[in-house]
Design a protein around this motif. Structure first.
Motif, PDB file in Angstrom:
ATOM      1  N   LYS A 107      -8.424   4.671 -10.642  1.00  0.00           N
ATOM      2  CA  LYS A 107      -8.128   5.833  -9.795  1.00  0.00           C
ATOM      3  C   LYS A 107      -7.650   5.350  -8.423  1.00  0.00           C
ATOM      4  CE  LYS A 107     -12.298   7.065 -10.825  1.00  0.00           C
ATOM      5  NZ  LYS A 107     -13.639   7.704 -10.841  1.00  0.00           N
ATOM      6  N   HIS A 108      -6.501   5.834  -8.004  1.00  0.00           N
ATOM      7  CA  HIS A 108      -5.957   5.517  -6.688  1.00  0.00           C
ATOM      8  C   HIS A 108      -6.014   6.789  -5.834  1.00  0.00           C
ATOM      9  CE1 HIS A 108      -4.438   1.650  -8.169  1.00  0.00           C
ATOM     10  NE2 HIS A 108      -3.916   2.299  -9.199  1.00  0.00           N
ATOM     11  N   LYS A 132      -0.087   7.042   2.526  1.00  0.00           N
ATOM     12  CA  LYS A 132      -0.825   5.772   2.543  1.00  0.00           C
ATOM     13  C   LYS A 132      -1.933   5.770   1.500  1.00  0.00           C
ATOM     14  CE  LYS A 132      -3.661   2.876   5.601  1.00  0.00           C
ATOM     15  NZ  LYS A 132      -4.267   2.767   6.953  1.00  0.00           N
ATOM     16  N   LEU A 133      -1.984   4.699   0.721  1.00  0.00           N
ATOM     17  CA  LEU A 133      -3.060   4.540  -0.260  1.00  0.00           C
ATOM     18  C   LEU A 133      -4.375   4.303   0.481  1.00  0.00           C
ATOM     19  CD1 LEU A 133      -4.095   4.132  -3.175  1.00  0.00           C
ATOM     20  CD2 LEU A 133      -3.478   1.708  -2.944  1.00  0.00           C
ATOM     21  N   PHE A 176     -13.879   8.087   5.125  1.00  0.00           N
ATOM     22  CA  PHE A 176     -13.263   9.034   4.211  1.00  0.00           C
ATOM     23  C   PHE A 176     -11.744   9.019   4.399  1.00  0.00           C
ATOM     24  CE2 PHE A 176     -17.579  10.782   4.371  1.00  0.00           C
ATOM     25  CZ  PHE A 176     -17.797  11.107   3.040  1.00  0.00           C
ATOM     26  N   PRO A 177     -10.989   9.609   3.456  1.00  0.00           N
ATOM     27  CA  PRO A 177      -9.533   9.702   3.639  1.00  0.00           C
ATOM     28  C   PRO A 177      -9.177  10.313   4.989  1.00  0.00           C
ATOM     29  CG  PRO A 177     -10.134  10.365   1.418  1.00  0.00           C
ATOM     30  CD  PRO A 177     -11.427  10.175   2.164  1.00  0.00           C
ATOM     31  N   GLY A 178      -8.087   9.820   5.557  1.00  0.00           N
ATOM     32  CA  GLY A 178      -7.730  10.222   6.909  1.00  0.00           C
ATOM     33  C   GLY A 178      -8.394   9.335   7.938  1.00  0.00           C
ATOM     34  N   ILE A 203       0.812  -0.299  -7.384  1.00  0.00           N
ATOM     35  CA  ILE A 203       1.220   1.005  -6.852  1.00  0.00           C
ATOM     36  C   ILE A 203       2.423   0.860  -5.920  1.00  0.00           C
ATOM     37  CG2 ILE A 203       0.514   2.861  -5.293  1.00  0.00           C
ATOM     38  CD1 ILE A 203      -0.597   3.176  -8.079  1.00  0.00           C
ATOM     39  N   LYS A 204       2.389  -0.126  -5.045  1.00  0.00           N
ATOM     40  CA  LYS A 204       3.484  -0.308  -4.087  1.00  0.00           C
ATOM     41  C   LYS A 204       4.785  -0.695  -4.773  1.00  0.00           C
ATOM     42  CE  LYS A 204       0.824  -1.357   0.079  1.00  0.00           C
ATOM     43  NZ  LYS A 204       0.549  -2.333   1.153  1.00  0.00           N
TER      44      LYS A 204
END
Length: 329
Positions: free
Chosen positions: A105-106, A82-83, A285-287, A71-72
């Motif tokens: 899945k990213h 940010k992943l 979680f995200p964040g 991905i990067k």
């Protein structure tokens, strides 16, 4: 059941089995994780020999290492932020088919990037302009944003194409997928591909985005300390009837598999013949929002299991997401 289980868990004598029969039958039910639905892909290692979806994968590298590097290396994804997480790969093709396709899945702050690892096994064909088109009819919250084609699918090697979906919050759903490409026949005398080709397509297995895709295990050194640290007003509590079970250890492992969080302080191990047990879990979680969970189990003499789930998190949404994952399992 909430009051009955609370009273039992706080009692001095918990050696006697918890009597589920005394609980009013109003609690939600949680089943074991669903068997893989027909058409839904199962986890497999990237580069593993293509087999039937759901077959055990070969030894796989830890997701998030080599996938993150892929991905990067693509500047097209730099603007996505940010992943957060790369999920384990899934196989999208059956055994002994012409093409071997795996998907990863990213998870990004507002997007899900689907990486499709593609391998051609037919020496007589060259496949160009390879893409995977995703049908979002059963995942209406997602919005298709971009598709990055694979210029040429390599023979017996891996190449990648990508599909980028925008998501609102922790959206879930199932996507049908079709592999599309241009076929150019190989001249057997020269080994060169013909100049003219024709468009073709190949039906793939479905991909599902679930609540567990948005959480990753979190290591905490002091569960009680972190529990007191996160906002108390995010606390959510609910009771569930899990039905008859043979033992609590299998039940604990089932619920842990649903949530995908890290057990704390060795609480994942249930003492032999135990009729009650509490498991402490931590996730993110995200964040970078932390989520902590207390799972309290009680088993009646008839094998019926009751479970209380108490969660706290850095936000109300994250705390509620824990309960949604269990209710949707």
């Amino acid at each position: 059941m909430e009051s009955a289980l609370r009273s039992y868990m706080s009692a001095d004598d918990t050696q006697q089995p918890f009597n589920v029969a005394s609980v009013p039958k109003v609690a939600s039910e949680v089943k074991a994780p669903r068997a893989q639905a027909p058409g839904t892909a199962a986890a497999v290692a990237p580069g593993a020999a293509p087999g039937r979806p759901g077959a055990p994968a070969a030894a796989a590298p830890a997701p998030g290492s080599e996938y993150e590097a892929v991905i990067k290396a693509r500047p097209e994804f730099a603007s996505l932020g940010k992943l957060f997480k790369s999920c384990p790969p899934v196989r999208l093709t059956e055994e002994d088919t012409e093409y071997a396709i795996h998907a990863i899945k990213h998870i990004f702050p507002e997007h899900v990037v689907f990486q499709f690892n593609c391998t051609n096994t037919i020496a007589e064909q060259l496949l160009e302009n390879v893409t995977v088109m995703m049908d979002l009819a059963d995942a209406p919250e997602f919005e298709a944003e971009s598709v990055l084609p694979l210029p040429s699918m390599p023979l017996n090697e891996v190449g990648q194409c990508f599909t980028v979906l925008r998501r609102p919050g922790m959206a879930t759903g199932k996507m049908a997928n079709v592999l599309k490409f241009v076929v150019k026949e190989i001249d057997p005398s020269s080994g060169e591909a013909e100049e003219e080709g024709y468009e073709d397509e190949y039906q793939l297995e479905d991909i599902e985005v679930s609540g567990a895709d948005y959480i990753k295990p979190l290591t905490v050194g002091n569960f009680r300390g972190v529990w007191e640290e996160v906002p108390a007003d995010t606390e959510r509590e609910d009771d569930y009837g899990l039905g008859p079970r043979e033992n609590l250890q299998d039940t604990v492992e089932t619920v842990m598999a649903i949530l995908g969080m890290r057990p704390c302080e060795g609480t994942e191990a249930v003492p032999p013949n135990a009729r009650s047990h509490t498991v402490l879990l931590a996730g993110q979680f995200p964040g970078d929002e932390r989520a902590l969970v207390r799972l309290s189990f009680g088993m009646g003499a008839d094998g019926q299991v009751a479970m209380k789930v108490v969660s706290r998190a850095d936000s109300e949404d994250a705390s509620e997401a824990v309960h949604s994952m269990i209710q949707e399992a």
